[in-house]
Design an enzyme around this catalytic site. Structure first.
Site, PDB file in Angstrom:
ATOM      1  N   ARG A   1       1.090  -1.010  -0.153  1.00  0.00           N
ATOM      2  CA  ARG A   1      -0.107   0.114   0.253  1.00  0.00           C
ATOM      3  C   ARG A   1       1.074   1.015  -0.089  1.00  0.00           C
ATOM      4  O   ARG A   1       0.243   2.437   0.335  1.00  0.00           O
ATOM      5  CB  ARG A   1      -0.910  -0.506   1.526  1.00  0.00           C
ATOM      6  CG  ARG A   1      -2.225  -0.724   1.109  1.00  0.00           C
ATOM      7  CD  ARG A   1      -2.948  -1.115   2.364  1.00  0.00           C
ATOM      8  NE  ARG A   1      -4.167  -1.697   2.233  1.00  0.00           N
ATOM      9  CZ  ARG A   1      -4.536  -3.167   3.134  1.00  0.00           C
ATOM     10  NH1 ARG A   1      -4.657  -2.162   4.533  1.00  0.00           N
ATOM     11  NH2 ARG A   1      -5.664  -3.191   2.950  1.00  0.00           N
TER      12      ARG A   1
ATOM     13  N   GLU B   1      -1.054  -8.787  -6.404  1.00  0.00           N
ATOM     14  CA  GLU B   1      -2.579  -9.589  -6.370  1.00  0.00           C
ATOM     15  C   GLU B   1      -2.604 -11.044  -6.373  1.00  0.00           C
ATOM     16  O   GLU B   1      -3.088 -11.504  -6.230  1.00  0.00           O
ATOM     17  CB  GLU B   1      -3.100  -8.523  -7.153  1.00  0.00           C
ATOM     18  CG  GLU B   1      -4.012  -6.068  -6.741  1.00  0.00           C
ATOM     19  CD  GLU B   1      -4.778  -7.104  -5.673  1.00  0.00           C
ATOM     20  OE1 GLU B   1      -4.888  -7.650  -5.322  1.00  0.00           O
ATOM     21  OE2 GLU B   1      -4.229  -5.872  -5.302  1.00  0.00           O
TER      22      GLU B   1
ATOM     23  N   LEU C   1       5.161 -20.580  -1.142  1.00  0.00           N
ATOM     24  CA  LEU C   1       3.478 -20.025  -0.896  1.00  0.00           C
ATOM     25  C   LEU C   1       2.841 -20.611  -1.456  1.00  0.00           C
ATOM     26  O   LEU C   1       1.481 -20.014  -1.321  1.00  0.00           O
ATOM     27  CB  LEU C   1       4.480 -18.915  -2.137  1.00  0.00           C
ATOM     28  CG  LEU C   1       2.580 -17.260  -1.741  1.00  0.00           C
ATOM     29  CD1 LEU C   1       3.243 -17.367  -0.319  1.00  0.00           C
ATOM     30  CD2 LEU C   1       3.635 -15.868  -3.254  1.00  0.00           C
ATOM     31  N   GLY C   2       2.563 -21.633  -3.124  1.00  0.00           N
ATOM     32  CA  GLY C   2       1.511 -22.917  -2.838  1.00  0.00           C
ATOM     33  C   GLY C   2       0.959 -22.227  -4.372  1.00  0.00           C
ATOM     34  O   GLY C   2       1.832 -20.884  -5.164  1.00  0.00           O
ATOM     35  N   TYR C   3       0.318 -22.969  -5.288  1.00  0.00           N
ATOM     36  CA  TYR C   3      -1.108 -22.464  -5.768  1.00  0.00           C
ATOM     37  C   TYR C   3       1.511 -21.712  -6.907  1.00  0.00           C
ATOM     38  O   TYR C   3       0.798 -20.767  -7.377  1.00  0.00           O
ATOM     39  CB  TYR C   3      -0.971 -21.178  -6.009  1.00  0.00           C
ATOM     40  CG  TYR C   3      -2.482 -21.908  -5.293  1.00  0.00           C
ATOM     41  CD1 TYR C   3      -3.525 -22.618  -5.773  1.00  0.00           C
ATOM     42  CD2 TYR C   3      -3.411 -21.452  -4.439  1.00  0.00           C
ATOM     43  CE1 TYR C   3      -4.485 -22.815  -5.626  1.00  0.00           C
ATOM     44  CE2 TYR C   3      -4.234 -21.262  -3.689  1.00  0.00           C
ATOM     45  CZ  TYR C   3      -5.184 -22.828  -3.999  1.00  0.00           C
ATOM     46  OH  TYR C   3      -6.152 -22.813  -3.966  1.00  0.00           O
TER      47      TYR C   3
ATOM     48  N   TYR D   1     -11.222 -11.193 -10.706  1.00  0.00           N
ATOM     49  CA  TYR D   1     -10.534 -10.349  -9.530  1.00  0.00           C
ATOM     50  C   TYR D   1      -9.794  -9.477 -10.448  1.00  0.00           C
ATOM     51  O   TYR D   1      -9.551  -7.969  -9.776  1.00  0.00           O
ATOM     52  CB  TYR D   1     -10.603 -11.303  -8.300  1.00  0.00           C
ATOM     53  CG  TYR D   1      -8.952 -10.257  -7.436  1.00  0.00           C
ATOM     54  CD1 TYR D   1     -10.265  -9.240  -6.643  1.00  0.00           C
ATOM     55  CD2 TYR D   1      -8.544 -10.739  -7.530  1.00  0.00           C
ATOM     56  CE1 TYR D   1      -9.285  -9.035  -5.570  1.00  0.00           C
ATOM     57  CE2 TYR D   1      -8.017  -9.983  -6.402  1.00  0.00           C
ATOM     58  CZ  TYR D   1      -7.900  -9.165  -5.435  1.00  0.00           C
ATOM     59  OH  TYR D   1      -7.605  -8.302  -4.389  1.00  0.00           O
TER      60      TYR D   1
ATOM     61  N   ASP E   1     -13.808 -10.635  -4.189  1.00  0.00           N
ATOM     62  CA  ASP E   1     -13.131 -11.391  -3.770  1.00  0.00           C
ATOM     63  C   ASP E   1     -13.790 -12.155  -2.353  1.00  0.00           C
ATOM     64  O   ASP E   1     -15.085 -11.641  -2.975  1.00  0.00           O
ATOM     65  CB  ASP E   1     -11.646 -10.738  -3.191  1.00  0.00           C
ATOM     66  CG  ASP E   1     -11.612 -10.261  -2.003  1.00  0.00           C
ATOM     67  OD1 ASP E   1     -12.861  -9.174  -1.601  1.00  0.00           O
ATOM     68  OD2 ASP E   1     -10.662 -10.459  -1.589  1.00  0.00           O
TER      69      ASP E   1
ATOM     70  N   CYS F   1     -19.245  -7.036  15.018  1.00  0.00           N
ATOM     71  CA  CYS F   1     -20.337  -5.824  14.568  1.00  0.00           C
ATOM     72  C   CYS F   1     -20.367  -4.914  15.932  1.00  0.00           C
ATOM     73  O   CYS F   1     -20.399  -3.640  14.825  1.00  0.00           O
ATOM     74  CB  CYS F   1     -21.641  -6.249  15.003  1.00  0.00           C
ATOM     75  SG  CYS F   1     -21.649  -7.859  13.346  1.00  0.00           S
TER      76      CYS F   1
ATOM     77  N   CYS G   1     -18.075  -2.279  14.368  1.00  0.00           N
ATOM     78  CA  CYS G   1     -17.450  -2.269  12.334  1.00  0.00           C
ATOM     79  C   CYS G   1     -18.080  -0.624  12.008  1.00  0.00           C
ATOM     80  O   CYS G   1     -19.858  -0.569  12.806  1.00  0.00           O
ATOM     81  CB  CYS G   1     -19.071  -3.186  11.966  1.00  0.00           C
ATOM     82  SG  CYS G   1     -19.112  -2.982  10.390  1.00  0.00           S
TER      83      CYS G   1
END
Length: 386
Positions: A26, A38, A81-83, A121, A139, A234, A237
Site C-alpha cells: 500500500r 495481487e 507460497l503455493g499455487y 478479480y 474477492d 459488529c 464495525c
DNA sequence: AATTCGGGGTC
DNA sequence: GACCCAGAATT
C-alpha cells in the site's frame, strides 16, 4: 453508475484511512509491484504474502527483470507460497507485457484480461488500485461484506450468485478521480485533500481496498462449528448502521456457505540422502501437481496416490528400504495441501560415497544451491529443520 | 458447474 | 483440527 450511499461511503472510507493495516504494497503505486501483490494474494492470506512480496521484488524489481528471468528462478522465489501456476502465469504475462507493451502494464480491461493469470478479480484490482480506474472487484472478503450489508441470500459458488455480487460491487465503486487529483500526492493514495484532511471522495482503489480490509479485519467469516467464538465484530464495525444483516440479527447466517469436502489422510516416508556431492533430490514431472519442482525422495505408505514413484530407484547405493532402516529419524512434519493432510516421516542418511545421479530426474544438489532450487513446500520445511 | 491447484494463519 | 483465505484455469 449510481454513486454509493454517501453515508456508507464516508463511514467506510474514514474508518479505512484511520485503521487500515500498514501493508508494504500500500506504499507503492508501481503497477508492477501492485500486480505482483495481487497475484500473490490470490487465495492467500496477507500474513503469508508479506515476506514473499518484498523478497520477490528485491530479486526481480521490474517487469523487464521478471521477463528475462528463468522460470526456475521465478518458481524458486515462489517456493512455499503455493499455487505455483500463479508464478508461471506471472512470468508468461511479464514476457508478453515486454513484447507487446514495451514493458508497461496496460490498464484496459481487454488488454489485462487477455494476459495469463488475470481473472476478473485481478483485472479489477490492478485497474482500480494501480491505475485509479473505476473498476469493481469481488474477492472472498467483498462477497462476504456485500452479502451482509445487503442481506443477500445467494447460493454459494453459483454463477448467478457471482453475477449478483459483481453487479452490486459495480454499482458501488466510485468514479475515477481526476488525473490531477491522483498525481497530486502519489504516496497518499487518494487519501488526503490539499489541506491534509482525509478526503471524503476517495477513488475506486481506496474504496475497493476498504471493502476488503473490512472483510479481513472486522466482517470476519462465521465458523460453522462455533458461532459464538468467531464471526463478525459488529460492535466495532464502522458500517454496522448500514448493514441489513446486522439489523436483522443475521450476521452469523450470512453469507450462506457450502459444506467443505472432507480431506484425505496421506502418509509419506521421505529420505534425506546427503553425500559429498550434495543432497539427492528428485525433479517432479513437468505436468501435474507441483510440476517441475524439486523434492527429497519420497515414498507414499500404503498407497500411491500423490507420490506414485517408488523411491527404491532413487539411489545407486542399495535398496532404499535399507537406507530407510539405517537413517536417523528426523522431525516429522504435518503438511496440509488442498484436501489432503500429509504426515511425513523423515529420515536422514549421510554417506561419503558420491555417485552418479541414479536415474533421470534425480540429481545431487549441494547445500548452498538448495535455496535457489524450486523446492516443494514440504521439502523446504524439511530442509529448514535439518 | 465442478475440480484442481499449496500452504499457512488463526482461532 | 477445521476453516478459509485480496482466484484462475481446466475439465
Amino acid at each position: 453508475m449510481t454513486s454509493p450511499p454517501t453515508a456508507l461511503r464516508l463511514d467506510l472510507i474514514r474508518w479505512y484511512l484511520k485503521d487500515r493495516r500498514d501493508l508494504a504494497w500500500r506504499r507503492t503505486r508501481d503497477p508492477y509491484a501492485v500486480w505482483l501483490s495481487e497475484v500473490m494474494l490470490q487465495q492467500t492470506r496477507v500474513e503469508a504474502v508479506l515476506g514473499y512480496w518484498a523478497r520477490f521484488l528485491d530479486a526481480l524489481p521490474t517487469v523487464e527483470a521478471l521477463a528475462s528471468a528463468s522460470e526456475e528462478q521465478v518458481v524458486a522465489l515462489w517456493s512455499g507460497l503455493g499455487y505455483y501456476r500463479r508464478a508461471r502465469s506471472l512470468h508468461a504475462a511479464a514476457k508478453r507485457v515486454v513484447d507487446e507493451y514495451g514493458g508497461t502494464l496496460p490498464s484496459g480491461v481487454a488488454s489485462l484480461a487477455a494476459l495469463p493469470g488475470f481473472g476478473p478479480y485481478t483485472v479489477g484490482a490492478v485497474r482500480s488500485i494501480a491505475f485509479g480506474e473505476s473498476a469493481a472487484l469481488v474477492d472472498g472478503n467483498v462477497a462476504r461484506v456485500l452479502s451482509r450489508l445487503f442481506a443477500l441470500e445467494l447460493e454459494p459458488g453459483a454463477g448467478a450468485s457471482n453475477r449478483v455480487l459483481w453487479a452490486v460491487a459495480e454499482s458501488l465503486v466510485p468514479a475515477a478521480l481526476s488525473k490531477a487529483a491522483r498525481l497530486k500526492d502519489p504516496r497518499s493514495l487518494e487519501c488526503r485533500d490539499p489541506q491534509g484532511q482525509m478526503a471524503t471522495d476517495s477513488g475506486p482503489g481506496t474504496w475497493n481496498q476498504a471493502l476488503m480490509e473490512l472483510g479481513a479485519t472486522i466482517c470476519a467469516p462465521t465458523r460453522a462449528a462455533k458461532k459464538s467464538t468467531r464471526g463478525p465484530l459488529c460492535d466495532t464495525c464502522p458500517v454496522s448502521r448500514h448493514c441489513l444483516a446486522y439489523a436483522a440479527g443475521r450476521t452469523h447466517e450470512l453469507p450462506l456457505v457450502k459444506k467443505p469436502v472432507p480431506s484425505i489422510e496421506v502418509a509419506l516416508e521421505i529420505l534425506v540422502i546427503e553425500t559429498e556431492a550434495g543432497f539427492l533430490m528428485r525433479r517432479r514431472p513437468d505436468s501435474g501437481r507441483l510440476a517441475s519442482m524439486w523434492e527429497f525422495p519420497t515414498r507414499e505408505v500404503d498407497s500411491t496416490f500423490l507420490w506414485p514413484d517408488e523411491f527404491d530407484r532413487a539411489t545407486a547405493t542399495g535398496s532404499v528400504s535399507e537406507l530407510w532402516s539405517l537413517g536417523s529419524p528426523q522431525k516429522n512434519h504435518l503438511h496440509a495441501i488442498t484436501c489432503h493432510r500429509i504426515r511425513a516421516s523423515v529420515r536422514h542418511f549421510g554417506t561419503n560415497k558420491s555417485s552418479h545421479p541414479p536415474s533421470t530426474n534425480y540429481d545431487y544438489v549441494p547445500r548452498e544451491r538448495m535455496e535457489s532450487l524450486p523446492l516443494t513446500g514440504l521439502s523446504a520445511k524439511i530442509m529448514a529443520a535439518l
